[in-house]
Design an enzyme around this catalytic site. Sequence first.
Site, mmCIF file in Angstrom:
data_model
loop_
_atom_site.group_PDB
_atom_site.id
_atom_site.type_symbol
_atom_site.label_atom_id
_atom_site.label_comp_id
_atom_site.label_asym_id
_atom_site.label_seq_id
_atom_site.Cartn_x
_atom_site.Cartn_y
_atom_site.Cartn_z
ATOM 1 N N ASP A 38 0.903 -1.115 -0.102
ATOM 2 C CA ASP A 38 0.162 0.101 -0.004
ATOM 3 C C ASP A 38 0.826 1.260 -0.001
ATOM 4 O OD1 ASP A 38 -2.188 1.478 0.252
ATOM 5 O OD2 ASP A 38 -2.669 1.141 2.128
ATOM 6 N N HIS A 55 2.957 3.179 -9.112
ATOM 7 C CA HIS A 55 2.967 1.645 -9.269
ATOM 8 C C HIS A 55 4.160 1.326 -9.864
ATOM 9 C CE1 HIS A 55 -1.442 1.519 -7.893
ATOM 10 N NE2 HIS A 55 -1.618 2.658 -8.613
ATOM 11 N N LEU A 149 11.531 -20.512 -3.096
ATOM 12 C CA LEU A 149 10.403 -19.607 -2.597
ATOM 13 C C LEU A 149 9.268 -19.313 -3.478
ATOM 14 C CD1 LEU A 149 9.841 -16.948 -0.906
ATOM 15 C CD2 LEU A 149 10.813 -15.492 -2.465
#
Length: 263
Positions: A38, A55, A149
């Site tokens: 955020d 972004h 991962l």
Amino acid sequence: MLEKLLRKKTAETETSLSDRVQSVKSKQVPSHVAIIMDGNGRWARQRSLPRIAGHHEGMKTVRKITRIANDLGIKVLTLYAFSTENWKRPKMEIDFLMKLPGEFLSTYLPELIERNVKVEMIGNYDALPEHTKESIQKAVEATSRNDGLILNFAMNYGSRLEIVNTVKEIAKLAVEKKISIEDIDESMIEAHLMTAHLPEPDLLIRTSGEVRLSNFMLWQLAYTEFSFVDVLWPDFDEDCMVGAIEEFQMRSRRFGNVEGEKL
């Protein structure tokens, strides 16, 4: 002289971070870390830039945090990339966000493969634009044999819809008499969630200083530790990530017990 001092400072910082990473790895590292990314819009606004610039900068942070998560030995990193509510945003912003997976994955896919990272996605895949689906599918297939991962993107994801769909699936089984009402328990619900094959998050991090879950993994976060960080996502770096893990390791996880479990 100044350049030499800057190089020395950078080297000292990297050494310090490296030492902290090793210290973190010597203790219990969270298996699954989920992040609500955020603050991209506010980051851009503070610099008088369009929201899409935030972004794009946030995409670079995804790379940094994926790398440090891999270095720390975290097994699953789930990133809340686009919610079912985000479709309400301006069309130009949505169009840009739908292009970001392609840009990110085309740029960093070779590195993800080299680092043994496996790309996955949860969310309503079918409702995404074709070019977005193609980019994600390409990365999923290219990394499918990796066993390091798991980089799990929550894309077009909403937890309430996930739970509703889970209830429908189980209800259908009951109507078809494949199960009885007595068979329905927590484990059955978990088995029908999008995250059925993943461990529940040990740690949730939300950046930007906001303190809410925003319809993210509501079932899965029942016993998760929360870390709300007053740093905008584009500014959230390796030092912030290691700091969040260090704080997590200082907590006592109770799971409903009186004594709890010290990490």
